[in-house]
Each structure stands twice: as structure tokens, then as C-alpha cells.
Design a protein around this motif. Structure first.
Motif, PDB file in Angstrom:
ATOM      1  N   HIS A 263      -0.880  -4.826  10.175  1.00 56.29           N
ATOM      2  CA  HIS A 263      -0.473  -3.501   9.719  1.00 56.29           C
ATOM      3  C   HIS A 263       0.070  -2.669  10.879  1.00 56.29           C
TER       4      HIS A 263
ATOM      5  N   HIS B 181      -4.263   4.268   5.897  1.00 56.14           N
ATOM      6  CA  HIS B 181      -4.346   2.893   5.393  1.00 56.14           C
ATOM      7  C   HIS B 181      -5.767   2.373   5.574  1.00 56.14           C
TER       8      HIS B 181
ATOM      9  N   SER C 297       0.827  -1.208   0.000  1.00 55.30           N
ATOM     10  CA  SER C 297       0.000   0.000   0.000  1.00 55.30           C
ATOM     11  C   SER C 297       0.858   1.253   0.000  1.00 55.30           C
ATOM     12  N   LYS C 298       1.976   1.211   0.771  1.00 59.38           N
ATOM     13  CA  LYS C 298       2.862   2.373   0.806  1.00 59.38           C
ATOM     14  C   LYS C 298       3.513   2.575  -0.557  1.00 59.38           C
TER      15      LYS C 298
END
Length: 431
Positions: free
Chosen positions: A404, A393, A320-321
Motif C-alpha cells: 500500500h 487505509h 479501498s479508494k
């Protein structure tokens, strides 16, 4: 009387010698290969011919048994096995010196060749030069024995090795391909004639070495045998009631069942593998609990025994980053931490992430407001503007949120508390 014709020529490249007997040709070929099969049992010296060994073996006998005695001087009682050696020795008494130093302005002469070589090394060569000097231009090497010198001289032959591949064989309009060193020949074979699998399914697949090709061909053989076993012998299939050796077929494993000769000897483990490397990896990961593939992200202490598990972890947890990316001050997108090989076009463009954020069951990461989550005393406010450093997120499962928080923020939350918090968040969105 006419001599017999020489019918056995030497086949070594660049050699034009030929012999009338195969035995003489075999002796000559040893001068090219360096093979010296006749070895002295007393001192270990080796020779090309058996007659040379027989002559040498006499040197280990007592000197009193030598038939030729020097008569030139009453003080010299040296004895020799051959008349030729006696003549050379007697010439040294009479001053018959036939070995003249070739250097300019040097008048030294010697009775024996080794004396001349020693003189050249001491008087006309750099310090440390050995008696046998290479005569090739620009070569300054020297050697302690003539045998080592002859072996070295071969390295200056540009036609020492030739390629025997069918594509390099000489023809009417094609000259043979020669190489000066064994290393250049092997490099030529690797680049121009790599080992190739001729199986139809491989379409000319090449390998780095013959060893790898043989291992690959063994897999083809095992696959063919397993195909016969799956179809059954004499037309019967595994599990057929008409087959007297009927048995329930096992679940098919990747790579098949044949060739699994490397079995784990750990107590209670019945695993078997097709290579020693696979067995060693299994032993280190499963039984020794080694985790050598460590996640490179900060605050993430995950480690894995296999590389593909680390790649899966990076794609699922940290992608995601890298999907959002970072933007430099000039407005250009910076390089992501993980490769695009694990992401589809929707992940690259951000469409997949946007779609998840619009789902009714999606929730936002509450970081840094995790006090209520850890205490499980209430609902955490994750609305925009609550914190200037709030994490953006998006998740849909409590399991993903817990991983996470640990990987990205270093927060090790309790499983039951995270489950309770996520259920409460989803209840708010659905109510």
C-alpha cells in the motif's frame, strides 16, 4: 430436320439460357464466374473457349503465313488469318463505314467499332475516360478492356448472389433471397445465420466465423477422447493394477492434455499449449520478461504480463479508494476508478471496510508519519488528529502495508522494518 431440344439450362439467377450439350453449358457458365482457363503461353491472355485460344495463337505466327491478302490497294499488303477479318479491312478502303456516332449534332462515322469508342472518349466524354464505358444509369466508370467492363456490369445486378441457407431457400409461399454484392451476402449470413455449435452442452452457442466454430468443435472432440482415457480402455481406469500400462495419473490441467501441439523451444522449458497465440504470450511473458499490462494509478509502478493479474491487483490494492469513493461538491458520488464487477455488496456499501477497521489486529496506515517506520526507532503515532492529511487505509498484514505504501504514497519501505513496526503496533492493541 428438327433440332435437338435444349436440355441443359443455366442455373445462374436471372439467366434463361439453355444448351443441348453439357460442354456448351460449361462454357457459358464461365461467363458468369469469370473463369478463363485457356491461357496463351506467349502473352498470357486468357479465353473462355479453347477455339478462341487457338485463333489467338495464330497471331504470334509470322505474317507471311497468313493466307488472306488485301487486294484493294497496291500499297496495302496486309494479310489476315480469317476471311471475315479481310472483308472488314477491305471495307475500310472502300469507305464503307457503318459505325455512326450516336451523339446529337455529330456526323462522324467509322469503319471499326474501336474507332467509334475512341472518338466518343475523346470528343464526348470527360478527360481520362477509357474506351469501354458502363451504360448503367448514374454510373460514370469506364474501363480499358471489354473483359473488365463485363465484370463491372455484374455489380449492378441486384440478384447476383443468393443465400443458400435452408432458412432462405425458396418455397411455395416464399421467394428466394438475393443480394447485389458479396459483402451484403456475407453480412446477411453473419447476422441471420451465424455459425452455431450443435453440441448439447452449448445450447445453441454462436460464433463470429466458421473458423472459430471449427476450433470450438475441436475442443468437444478432445474432451470426449479425454473422457474415454480417464475411464480407461476396456473398463480399466488409469492407475489400475490390472492395466499393463498402469501409470500414476498426472494432475489434470485446464483444457485437458490433448491438442497441445505448440511446444516451447526455449532451453529447459517443457511447456506446451493449444494455440500459437498462447505459446507466443508465454514466450513474451516468461522468457522475454515483457510486462505490458501496467497499473494506471500514480505512484504505482506495478506491471504484469497477463491482464487477469492486473485486474486482481486493482481489486486487492486499489479497491479501498474506489470503495470509499469521492463525493462532489453537490453531494453526489463520483464514478469509482475500478469496476464493481470485482466487489461484493459488502464492499460496495463499505460494510467490509468498516468490519476490518474494528478488528483487534487492524492497524492504520501511518502515512505521512513514516519517519519512525523507515528508521524503525519507535512507534509511530497514528491517532486521529496527528496530521490533517493522514491516510485512513486499514490493514491487517505487514505485506499489505508495504504494498500500500509503495502503490499509493510512493514509499518503498524495507520489509524487515515494516514487519518490526507492524508487530509493535499489534502488541500495543493487544496489551
Amino acid at each position: 430436320m428438327a433440332t435437338s431440344p435444349t436440355r441443359y439450362p443455366c442455373t445462374h439467377p436471372g439467366c434463361i439460357k439453355s444448351y443441348s450439350k453439357p460442354s456448351r453449358l460449361a462454357e457459358h457458365c464461365r461467363s458468369h464466374t469469370g473463369e478463363r482457363p485457356f491461357t496463351c503461353g506467349e502473352c498470357g491472355k486468357s479465353y473462355l473457349r479453347e477455339t478462341h485460344l487457338q485463333a489467338h495463337s495464330k497471331s504470334h505466327l509470322p505474317e507471311s503465313g497468313r493466307p488472306y491478302v488485301c487486294t484493294e490497294s497496291s500499297d496495302c499488303k496486309r494479310r489476315f488469318w480469317t476471311f471475315q477479318h479481310l472483308v472488314v479491312h477491305e471495307n475500310s478502303h472502300g469507305g464503307n463505314k457503318s459505325y455512326i456516332c450516336p451523339e446529337v449534332e455529330c456526323d462522324e462515322v467509322f469503319a471499326k467499332h474501336h474507332q467509334l469508342r475512341a472518338h466518343i472518349c475523346d470528343a464526348h466524354s470527360p478527360s481520362g475516360t477509357k474506351p469501354y464505358i458502363c451504360s448503367h444509369p448514374e454510373c460514370m466508370k469506364s474501363f480499358a478492356t471489354n473483359q473488365k467492363l463485363r465484370g463491372h456490369v455484374k455489380t449492378h445486378d441486384d440478384k447476383r448472389y443468393t443465400c443458400s441457407h435452408v432458412g432462405c431457400l425458396p418455397g411455395p409461399d416464399k421467394d428466394p433471397v438475393f443480394f447485389g454484392t458479396w459483402t451484403t451476402l456475407q453480412a446477411h449470413i453473419r447476422n441471420d445465420h451465424p455459425p452455431t455449435c450443435m453440441h448439447p452442452s452449448c445450447t445453441g452457442r454462436t460464433f463470429a466465423s466458421q473458423h472459430n466454430l471449427r476450433a470450438h468443435q475441436k475442443l468437444h472432440e478432445q474432451q470426449e477422447v479425454e473422457a474415454l482415457l480417464r475411464n480407461g480402455v476396456n473398463g480399466s481406469t488409469p492407475g489400475d493394477a490390472t492395466d499393463p500400462e498402469c501409470c500414476q495419473p498426472r494432475k489434470r490441467r485446464r483444457g485437458g492434455e490433448l491438442g497441445r501441439d505448440w511446444k516451447c523451444d526455449f532451453a529447459g522449458c517443457e511447456k506446451d499449449f493449444k494455440s500459437k497465440k498462447a505459446l507466443t504470450t508465454h514466450h513474451n511473458v516468461i522468457h522475454l520478461n515483457q510486462r505490458n499490462h501496467v497499473c494506471p494509478h500514480s505512484h504505482c509502478n506495478s506491471a504484469f504480463g497477463y491482464k487477469h493479474l492486473l485486474e486482481r491487483h486493482l481489486a486487492k490494492i486499489h479497491s479501498s479508494k474506489s470503495t470509499r469513493g469521492e463525493t462532489s461538491s453537490s453531494g453526489e458520488s463520483l464514478t469509482t476508478d475500478t469496476g464493481d464487477a470485482h466487489m461484493g455488496i459488502e464492499a460496495i456499501t463499505g460494510k467490509a471496510y468498516t468490519s476490518r477497521s474494528l478488528e483487534s489486529t487492524a492497524i492504520l496506515c501511518p502515512y505521512p508519519n513514516v519517519d519512525a517506520l523507515l528508521a524503525s526507532t519507535g512507534i509511530v503515532d497514528v491517532s486521529p488528529g496527528t496530521s490533517s492529511k493522514i491516510c485512513e487505509h486499514v490493514l491487517t498484514r505487514a505485506y499489505d502495508l508495504r504494498r500500500h505504501l509503495k502503490a499509493e504514497h510512493g514509499v518503498d519501505a524495507d520489509k524487515e522494518k515494516v514487519d518490526t513496526w507492524v508487530k509493535a503496533q499489534k502488541h500495543i492493541f493487544t496489551s
